[in-house]
Design an enzyme around this catalytic site. Structure first.
Site, PDB file in Angstrom:
ATOM      1  N   HIS A  32       6.282   7.824  -7.451  1.00  0.00           N
ATOM      2  CA  HIS A  32       6.510   8.267  -6.066  1.00  0.00           C
ATOM      3  C   HIS A  32       7.450   9.476  -6.054  1.00  0.00           C
ATOM      4  O   HIS A  32       7.207  10.448  -5.352  1.00  0.00           O
ATOM      5  CB  HIS A  32       7.171   7.163  -5.228  1.00  0.00           C
ATOM      6  CG  HIS A  32       6.322   5.950  -4.980  1.00  0.00           C
ATOM      7  ND1 HIS A  32       6.791   4.676  -5.145  1.00  0.00           N
ATOM      8  CD2 HIS A  32       5.042   5.823  -4.552  1.00  0.00           C
ATOM      9  CE1 HIS A  32       5.842   3.801  -4.833  1.00  0.00           C
ATOM     10  NE2 HIS A  32       4.763   4.476  -4.472  1.00  0.00           N
ATOM     11  N   LYS A  63       4.413  -9.869   3.737  1.00  0.00           N
ATOM     12  CA  LYS A  63       5.181 -11.001   4.270  1.00  0.00           C
ATOM     13  C   LYS A  63       6.438 -11.248   3.447  1.00  0.00           C
ATOM     14  O   LYS A  63       7.482 -11.541   3.981  1.00  0.00           O
ATOM     15  CB  LYS A  63       4.300 -12.245   4.307  1.00  0.00           C
ATOM     16  CG  LYS A  63       3.307 -12.180   5.447  1.00  0.00           C
ATOM     17  CD  LYS A  63       2.770 -13.555   5.815  1.00  0.00           C
ATOM     18  CE  LYS A  63       1.737 -13.478   6.919  1.00  0.00           C
ATOM     19  NZ  LYS A  63       0.425 -13.006   6.441  1.00  0.00           N
ATOM     20  N   ARG A 123      -3.646   8.311  -8.726  1.00  0.00           N
ATOM     21  CA  ARG A 123      -3.340   8.150 -10.149  1.00  0.00           C
ATOM     22  C   ARG A 123      -4.621   8.194 -10.965  1.00  0.00           C
ATOM     23  O   ARG A 123      -4.774   8.986 -11.878  1.00  0.00           O
ATOM     24  CB  ARG A 123      -2.632   6.808 -10.405  1.00  0.00           C
ATOM     25  CG  ARG A 123      -1.213   6.773  -9.915  1.00  0.00           C
ATOM     26  CD  ARG A 123      -0.703   5.379  -9.829  1.00  0.00           C
ATOM     27  NE  ARG A 123      -1.516   4.603  -8.894  1.00  0.00           N
ATOM     28  CZ  ARG A 123      -1.179   3.453  -8.355  1.00  0.00           C
ATOM     29  NH1 ARG A 123      -0.041   2.903  -8.689  1.00  0.00           N
ATOM     30  NH2 ARG A 123      -1.952   2.834  -7.501  1.00  0.00           N
ATOM     31  N   SER A 164       4.097  -0.064  -7.755  1.00  0.00           N
ATOM     32  CA  SER A 164       5.149  -0.958  -7.260  1.00  0.00           C
ATOM     33  C   SER A 164       4.798  -2.409  -7.592  1.00  0.00           C
ATOM     34  O   SER A 164       5.672  -3.205  -7.936  1.00  0.00           O
ATOM     35  CB  SER A 164       5.305  -0.808  -5.744  1.00  0.00           C
ATOM     36  OG  SER A 164       5.706   0.499  -5.430  1.00  0.00           O
TER      37      SER A 164
END
Ligand code: PNS
Length: 162
Positions: free
Chosen positions: A16, A40, A89, A127
């Site tokens: 990022h 969540k 990517r 991530s």
């Protein structure tokens, strides 16, 4: 030209950050925009992500950090930006990114999506994988910025203190 770089950034990775550096060389202003309520059970709260990203982009004069909810294109309009920045990517990212870019174009034809490629050394970094490796006790040094490593270590320490 002003661009919005949207994502969950849970957490921000060096991939990022590489994209932010590239984007900041192209656009007059780049807003890193964290989507609220994207998951969540996120690893980091939105305020923690704002802080971490803020620390990581301190050296970039033309980059700021914000949060948004609802439709991305509405946020782009609100910010009076002209473009959305996204990274690709590998070819596996392409289908999802194309769908989003075309849907966003349908919703807001005046907004362009600009794709940039991060350095290939980050091509496998996501991530999701960072969270997985970290939660299983593996090292993510060199794959995420120091501000994120610091928070991850604090997280481990607080869990161990329980
Ligand atoms: O990097 P991510 O986490 O895959 O980012 C996804 C993101 C935040 C770009 C996307 O989920 C999004 O834009 N959400 C906001 C809601 C929206 O506008 N949905 C329609 C997109 S076509």
């Amino acid at each position: 030209m002003k661009a919005i770089y949207p994502g969950s950034f849970d957490p921000l990775t060096n991939g990022h950050l590489d994209l932010i550096a590239r984007g900041s060389r192209i656009f007059d202003h780049l807003v890193v925009a964290i989507l609220q309520n994207s998951e969540k059970a996120p690893l980091f709260s939105v305020p923690a992500r704002v802080e971490m990203i803020g620390e990581a982009v301190q050296g970039f004069k033309k980059v700021s950090v914000a949060t948004f909810d609802g439709l991305l294109v509405e946020f782009v309009r609100q910010q009076q930006a002209q473009a959305v920045l996204r990274g690709v990517r590998a070819i596996s990212d392409y289908e999802y990114e194309l769908q989003m870019a075309l849907m966003n174009r349908r919703l807001a034809p005046e907004v362009e999506t600009v794709f940039l490629m991060a350095d290939e050394k980050y091509s496998y970094v996501s991530s999701r994988l960072i969270k997985n490796v970290f939660e299983l006790g593996g090292s993510v040094d060199g794959l995420v910025p120091p501000s994120v490593i610091k928070r991850m270590k604090e997280r481990v320490a607080s869990l161990e203190a329980r």
